[in-house]
Design a protein around this motif. Structure first.
Motif, PDB file in Angstrom:
ATOM      1  N   LEU A  19       0.825  -1.202   0.000  1.00  0.00           N
ATOM      2  CA  LEU A  19       0.000   0.000   0.000  1.00  0.00           C
ATOM      3  C   LEU A  19       0.866   1.262   0.000  1.00  0.00           C
ATOM      4  O   LEU A  19       0.578   2.225  -0.719  1.00  0.00           O
ATOM      5  CB  LEU A  19      -0.938  -0.011   1.205  1.00  0.00           C
ATOM      6  N   THR A  20       1.959   1.244   0.751  1.00  0.00           N
ATOM      7  CA  THR A  20       2.884   2.375   0.784  1.00  0.00           C
ATOM      8  C   THR A  20       3.543   2.584  -0.582  1.00  0.00           C
ATOM      9  O   THR A  20       3.687   3.716  -1.052  1.00  0.00           O
ATOM     10  CB  THR A  20       3.958   2.164   1.867  1.00  0.00           C
ATOM     11  N   ALA A  21       3.912   1.496  -1.236  1.00  0.00           N
ATOM     12  CA  ALA A  21       4.519   1.595  -2.572  1.00  0.00           C
ATOM     13  C   ALA A  21       3.529   2.161  -3.579  1.00  0.00           C
ATOM     14  O   ALA A  21       3.898   2.975  -4.438  1.00  0.00           O
ATOM     15  CB  ALA A  21       5.021   0.227  -3.018  1.00  0.00           C
ATOM     16  N   ILE A  22       2.258   1.755  -3.490  1.00  0.00           N
ATOM     17  CA  ILE A  22       1.227   2.275  -4.394  1.00  0.00           C
ATOM     18  C   ILE A  22       1.052   3.778  -4.188  1.00  0.00           C
ATOM     19  O   ILE A  22       1.005   4.557  -5.155  1.00  0.00           O
ATOM     20  CB  ILE A  22      -0.115   1.541  -4.193  1.00  0.00           C
ATOM     21  N   VAL A  23       0.971   4.208  -2.950  1.00  0.00           N
ATOM     22  CA  VAL A  23       0.803   5.631  -2.657  1.00  0.00           C
ATOM     23  C   VAL A  23       2.033   6.421  -3.113  1.00  0.00           C
ATOM     24  O   VAL A  23       1.906   7.510  -3.689  1.00  0.00           O
ATOM     25  CB  VAL A  23       0.521   5.846  -1.151  1.00  0.00           C
ATOM     26  N   ALA A  24       3.234   5.894  -2.911  1.00  0.00           N
ATOM     27  CA  ALA A  24       4.453   6.570  -3.345  1.00  0.00           C
ATOM     28  C   ALA A  24       4.516   6.668  -4.869  1.00  0.00           C
ATOM     29  O   ALA A  24       4.913   7.697  -5.426  1.00  0.00           O
ATOM     30  CB  ALA A  24       5.679   5.840  -2.807  1.00  0.00           C
ATOM     31  N   ALA A  25       4.116   5.605  -5.569  1.00  0.00           N
ATOM     32  CA  ALA A  25       4.112   5.634  -7.039  1.00  0.00           C
ATOM     33  C   ALA A  25       3.104   6.661  -7.556  1.00  0.00           C
ATOM     34  O   ALA A  25       3.394   7.412  -8.499  1.00  0.00           O
ATOM     35  CB  ALA A  25       3.798   4.249  -7.594  1.00  0.00           C
ATOM     36  N   TYR A  26       1.937   6.720  -6.935  1.00  0.00           N
ATOM     37  CA  TYR A  26       0.945   7.702  -7.336  1.00  0.00           C
ATOM     38  C   TYR A  26       1.457   9.122  -7.074  1.00  0.00           C
ATOM     39  O   TYR A  26       1.273  10.025  -7.890  1.00  0.00           O
ATOM     40  CB  TYR A  26      -0.380   7.462  -6.605  1.00  0.00           C
ATOM     41  N   GLY A  27       2.121   9.327  -5.957  1.00  0.00           N
ATOM     42  CA  GLY A  27       2.699  10.633  -5.643  1.00  0.00           C
ATOM     43  C   GLY A  27       3.770  11.037  -6.647  1.00  0.00           C
ATOM     44  O   GLY A  27       3.833  12.195  -7.076  1.00  0.00           O
TER      45      GLY A  27
END
Length: 162
Positions: A19-27
């Motif tokens: 979930l953290t990786a998904i949010v970082a990629a979106y950012g």
């Protein structure tokens, strides 16, 4: 409550990492779409009117050209202020508009008012709208580049460019 969240995060640590990786990629994706400008334009919307009258001194330019143009712009919807300067044979009137105004509509309104003021101006004076820009757009930016960037074969002499 916090203890339950921490316990759940530890038990499902791979889900939290995912979930953290998904949010970082979106950012990171949104960061590439962010419109950044080196010099943000904080000036207001404005329309400039320039005119030349080579045979007039500053006082005549002010009385016979600048003042009638300022009067023509008086009462125009959306105008917050006007400013002007008059010099030997040249003058400029700038109308500042509210931030929520449509600049192209305002330019049209100013052009219509200029057409109404034209009969009151001396013969041969042709006021023109300035370019679509802001106060910041009047600043020139430049760079200095060397003709010989690697300086191969250049000799250094005191007091001379090199």
């Amino acid at each position: 409550m916090i203890a339950r969240i921490l316990a759940l995060s530890i038990q499902a640590r791979w889900f939290v990492v995912f979930l953290t990786a998904i949010v970082a990629a979106y950012g990171a994706y949104e960061l590439t779409r962010l419109p950044l400008d080196a010099l943000p334009d904080i000036t207001n919307k404005q329309v400039m009117i320039n005119f030349a009258a080579p045979s007039f001194g500053p006082e005549d330019v002010e009385k016979r050209i600048t003042f009638p143009i300022e009067n023509a712009l008086a009462g125009l919807a959306g105008v917050e202020s006007t400013r002007s300067f008059s010099r030997n044979g040249y003058g400029q009137v700038t109308a500042n508009f509210r931030e929520d105004s449509n600049l192209y509509f305002m330019r049209q309104q100013v052009a219509e008012r200029l057409a109404q003021a034209k009969p009151n101006l001396p013969p041969g004076v042709e006021p023109e709208l300035g370019p679509v820009s802001t106060g910041l757009g009047e600043i020139f930016m430049y760079t200095v580049e060397y003709a010989n960037p690697e300086a191969k074969g250049a000799t250094v002499r005191d007091g001379e460019p090199g």
